[in-house]
Design an enzyme around this catalytic site. Structure first.
Site, short mmCIF file in Angstrom:
data_model
loop_
_atom_site.label_atom_id
_atom_site.label_comp_id
_atom_site.label_asym_id
_atom_site.label_seq_id
_atom_site.Cartn_x
_atom_site.Cartn_y
_atom_site.Cartn_z
N ASN A 14 0.84 -1.21 0.00
CA ASN A 14 0.00 0.00 0.00
C ASN A 14 0.87 1.25 0.00
O ASN A 14 0.56 2.24 -0.67
CB ASN A 14 -0.93 0.00 1.21
CG ASN A 14 -2.21 -0.78 0.95
OD1 ASN A 14 -3.05 -0.33 0.17
ND2 ASN A 14 -2.35 -1.93 1.55
N LEU A 93 -2.30 2.86 18.24
CA LEU A 93 -1.83 4.18 18.67
C LEU A 93 -2.78 4.72 19.74
O LEU A 93 -4.00 4.60 19.62
CB LEU A 93 -1.77 5.13 17.47
CG LEU A 93 -0.74 4.72 16.40
CD1 LEU A 93 -0.97 5.50 15.11
CD2 LEU A 93 0.69 4.93 16.92
N HIS A 109 -8.21 -0.16 6.05
CA HIS A 109 -8.62 -1.36 6.79
C HIS A 109 -9.29 -2.32 5.80
O HIS A 109 -10.15 -1.88 5.02
CB HIS A 109 -9.59 -0.97 7.91
CG HIS A 109 -10.08 -2.13 8.70
ND1 HIS A 109 -9.30 -2.78 9.64
CD2 HIS A 109 -11.27 -2.78 8.68
CE1 HIS A 109 -10.00 -3.77 10.17
NE2 HIS A 109 -11.19 -3.81 9.60
C1 GRF Z 1 -3.34 -4.76 3.88
O1 GRF Z 1 -4.19 -5.83 3.60
C2 GRF Z 1 -4.05 -3.77 4.76
O2 GRF Z 1 -5.43 -3.69 4.50
C3 GRF Z 1 -3.83 -4.33 6.12
O3 GRF Z 1 -2.53 -4.91 6.10
C4 GRF Z 1 -2.18 -5.17 4.77
C5 GRF Z 1 -0.99 -4.31 4.47
O4 GRF Z 1 -0.35 -4.82 3.38
N1 GRF Z 1 -3.88 -3.29 7.10
P1 GRF Z 1 0.93 -3.99 2.84
O5 GRF Z 1 1.95 -3.96 3.96
O6 GRF Z 1 0.45 -2.62 2.48
O7 GRF Z 1 1.38 -4.80 1.66
#
Ligand code: GRF
Length: 209
Positions: A14, A93, A109
């Site tokens: 992400n 947090l 999320h």
């Molecule tokens: C994603 O599925 C997000 O929704 C959740 O953890 C994962 C993060 O993946 N909070 P990345 O580290 O961004 O690949």
């Protein structure tokens, strides 16, 4: 130009999607990636993208949450930030930290909040027999996974889905939703982001994945 820090704990896919979108006429730029996990794969991705990184190993604070957050705050304050994006950041947090950055922290999320706050969202949606799942970008408040929603992306759940196949389908949408929401948020837009956009059908619905 808005300055953005991205907090990670894992692979950082992400984070990478956000960073890659912050170019050209985008009103924000990534200036820092912080991980609480020294071995997070996202640290290498960030370095490859030319973004400054910092590691704050929460284990070194041995449960001293206030100490960890104070150090985190020092690192963040030093970068004159406008926005903090949590992206797979797996530490809770406290309200003390959140109050200092109120209104400037986003999180993604992997569920259609308010359904399934917390962990194991995909397994819970499949278990419940839901027909659809998705992800939500929201403002972070002291209540876990409960802040004002800024955008959502929806995907179908198929009968033969496993938590892994559903997670992969949702993650694809996360990489579209989070950049779209950050772009709107950094532009000062209040409009909600919904994917698929009206009139668009989820590509995987047609292809049946
Ligand atoms: C994603 O599925 C997000 O929704 C959740 O953890 C994962 C993060 O993946 N909070 P990345 O580290 O961004 O690949």
């Amino acid at each position: 130009m808005k300055r953005v820090a991205i907090l990670i704990s894992g692979s950082g896919s992400n984070m990478a999607a956000l960073a890659r979108d912050m170019t050209g006429d985008h009103p924000a730029r990534p200036v820092l990636v912080v991980s609480n996990e020294p071995g997070a794969g996202g640290l290498e991705k960030a370095a490859d993208l030319g973004i400054e990184t910092a590691i704050l190993d929460h284990r070194q604070f041995r449960g001293d949450r206030a100490g960890f957050e104070s150090r985190l705050n020092d690192v963040l304050q030093a970068h004159s930030l406008d926005i903090i994006c949590l992206a797979g950041f797996m530490r809770i947090l406290t309200s003390q930290f959140i109050d200092r950055w109120a209104g400037r922290i986003l999180n993604i999320h992997p569920s259609l909040l308010p359904k399934y706050p917390g962990l194991n969202t995909h397994a819970r949606a499949i278990e419940a027999g839901d027909r659809e799942a998705g992800c939500t970008v929201h403002q972070v408040t002291a209540d876990l996974d409960a802040g004002p929603i800024l955008g959502q992306a929806r995907v179908p759940i198929y009968p033969d889905d496993t938590r892994a196949s559903l997670a992969a389908r949702v993650l694809e949408q996360e990489h579209l939703l989070y950049p779209a929401v950050l772009r709107a948020f950094a532009s000062g837009s209040e409009s909600l982001v919904h994917l698929p956009a009206p009139g668009e059908t989820p590509i995987n619905a047609e292809l049946g994945d």
